[in-house]
Scaffold this active site. Structure first.
Site, PDB file in Angstrom:
ATOM      1  N   TYR A  55     -11.957  -0.175  -0.448  1.00  0.00           N
ATOM      2  CA  TYR A  55     -10.980   0.905  -0.578  1.00  0.00           C
ATOM      3  C   TYR A  55     -11.709   2.199  -0.938  1.00  0.00           C
ATOM      4  O   TYR A  55     -12.332   2.305  -2.002  1.00  0.00           O
ATOM      5  CB  TYR A  55      -9.940   0.594  -1.645  1.00  0.00           C
ATOM      6  CG  TYR A  55      -9.021  -0.560  -1.320  1.00  0.00           C
ATOM      7  CD1 TYR A  55      -8.924  -1.079  -0.039  1.00  0.00           C
ATOM      8  CD2 TYR A  55      -8.242  -1.136  -2.316  1.00  0.00           C
ATOM      9  CE1 TYR A  55      -8.086  -2.143   0.253  1.00  0.00           C
ATOM     10  CE2 TYR A  55      -7.382  -2.209  -2.029  1.00  0.00           C
ATOM     11  CZ  TYR A  55      -7.319  -2.708  -0.744  1.00  0.00           C
ATOM     12  OH  TYR A  55      -6.489  -3.763  -0.468  1.00  0.00           O
ATOM     13  N   ALA A 209       6.567  -3.157   4.063  1.00  0.00           N
ATOM     14  CA  ALA A 209       6.257  -3.198   5.500  1.00  0.00           C
ATOM     15  C   ALA A 209       5.572  -1.925   5.981  1.00  0.00           C
ATOM     16  O   ALA A 209       6.019  -1.269   6.932  1.00  0.00           O
ATOM     17  CB  ALA A 209       7.519  -3.475   6.310  1.00  0.00           C
ATOM     18  N   GLY A 211       5.539   0.906   4.841  1.00  0.00           N
ATOM     19  CA  GLY A 211       6.351   2.107   4.689  1.00  0.00           C
ATOM     20  C   GLY A 211       7.660   2.074   5.451  1.00  0.00           C
ATOM     21  O   GLY A 211       8.536   2.923   5.221  1.00  0.00           O
ATOM     22  N   GLY A 215      12.777   3.743   4.193  1.00  0.00           N
ATOM     23  CA  GLY A 215      13.878   4.504   4.771  1.00  0.00           C
ATOM     24  C   GLY A 215      13.435   5.814   5.397  1.00  0.00           C
ATOM     25  O   GLY A 215      14.265   6.544   5.958  1.00  0.00           O
TER      26      GLY A 215
END
Length: 344
Positions: A55, A209, A211, A215
């Site tokens: 990372y 998932a 992002g 929503g």
């Protein structure tokens, strides 16, 4: 914050795990802000932090190390090895040579003497699992690692690793880290039952998932071209099957009176074989939003409705970011040579 046992390790962890993949150049470059988020998570009751050497190409582990000064004993610290950490053929993978080198780098960056959970980041088809488990066993004996685990292993390889440990007297993998969300339920078919059979703790990644379950990504809604997720996984975020499912899940969340993010997190930790779900906030507002839903539990009525959108044990789309075995990815392993086909 709800607490659970990490498999049969005896280690107790929070049902939310703080993931740090977007701390640093991959998301939030402000080290001070990232440190504040880690402290906020700890103060809210999260006691497990997941990171990886790859990372930010070591930057993220350095941020975590700064944040844990004076608070190391509060934290179940998990990191991973296996990804490429530089040029050259031997700076990645699961060989003994690389594992021994990789752990020293992680310990230095994390400013700690030991790692609570050291995980194989991805399957390595080029390395005998016995070699990997032997090296990890030596790290446990040396006190540098408390427990060992894996990420993205298919059920068959989890079983093989357990068998090798038993036959060779090596330490067993004690945890698995697969992807799991309302849209990605494939692990319910074999991986989770296998983890249950062998007493493995399960830390699931991407419960939102990638992002999609925030929503923010909707049907017929254009996305900003500078959105880093759209550059990273554009097909995943524009898949029509997934967007159709998101619309249905949004309706379920609205009828239940909960934000979609809270519904998604509550779903992930409702499975009895899931120990914790990894959250990956980039900002303090995102973290606070997720923490606000940490006490939500879903009843059978809501879970049944989710099942009608994405049936148990299925992935809504084949585009999910997870391990693709070489037997599927490489053409040469699933097609006979043309001359042999002609002779037959």
């Amino acid at each position: 914050m709800r607490m659970r046992k990490l498999g049969q390790t005896g280690i107790e962890v929070s049902a939310y795990c703080l993931g740090t993949m977007v701390f640093g150049k991959m998301g939030n470059p402000d080290h001070g802000d990232c440190v504040d988020m880690i402290h906020r998570a700890l103060d809210a009751g999260i006691n497990v932090i997941d990171t990886a050497d790859v990372y930010g190409y070591s930057e993220t582990e350095e941020i975590v190390g700064k944040a844990l000064k004076g608070r190391r004993d509060e934290v179940v610290l998990a990191t991973k090895f296996n990804g490429p950490m530089g040029d050259g053929p031997n700076r990645s993978g699961s060989s003994r040579r690389w594992i021994i080198q990789a752990v020293e780098g992680s310990l230095k960056r994390l400013q700690t003497d030991y790692i609570d959970l050291y995980q194989i980041h991805h399957p390595d088809p080029h390395t005998d699992i016995e070699e990997t488990l032997s090296a990890l066993t030596d790290l446990v004996h040396a006190g540098k690692v408390r427990a060992i685990g894996s990420s993205n292993l298919p059920a068959s390889e989890i079983v093989e690793a357990q068998w090798v440990s038993q036959q060779r007297g090596l330490h067993r993998l004690r945890a698995e880290q697969p992807t799991y969300s309302m849209l990605n339920r494939g692990i319910e078919r074999e991986v989770l039952p296998t983890c249950r059979r062998y007493g493995l703790g399960v830390l699931v990644w991407s419960p939102l998932a990638m992002g999609l379950l925030t929503g923010r990504y909707r049907k017929n809604t254009p996305q900003q071209p500078d959105n880093p997720r759209m550059r990273w996984v554009p097909k995943h975020l524009t898949d029509e099957r997934k967007l159709d499912a998101v619309e249905q899940l949004l309706t379920i969340a609205e009828e239940a009176g909960h934000p979609l993010t809270h519904l998604a997190m509550a779903f992930a930790i409702s499975h009895p074989d899931v120990t914790a779900a990894i959250i990956g906030p980039r900002t303090m507002d995102q973290l606070n939003n997720l923490l606000a839903g940490s006490t939500l539990s879903l009843g059978d009525d809501i879970l049944d409705k989710i099942d009608t959108v994405v049936p148990p044990g299925t992935d809504i789309s084949p585009l999910d970011v997870s391990y693709n075995p070489l037997s599927v990815a490489l053409t040469d392993l699933r097609r006979r040579p043309p001359y042999e086909r002609a002779a037959a």
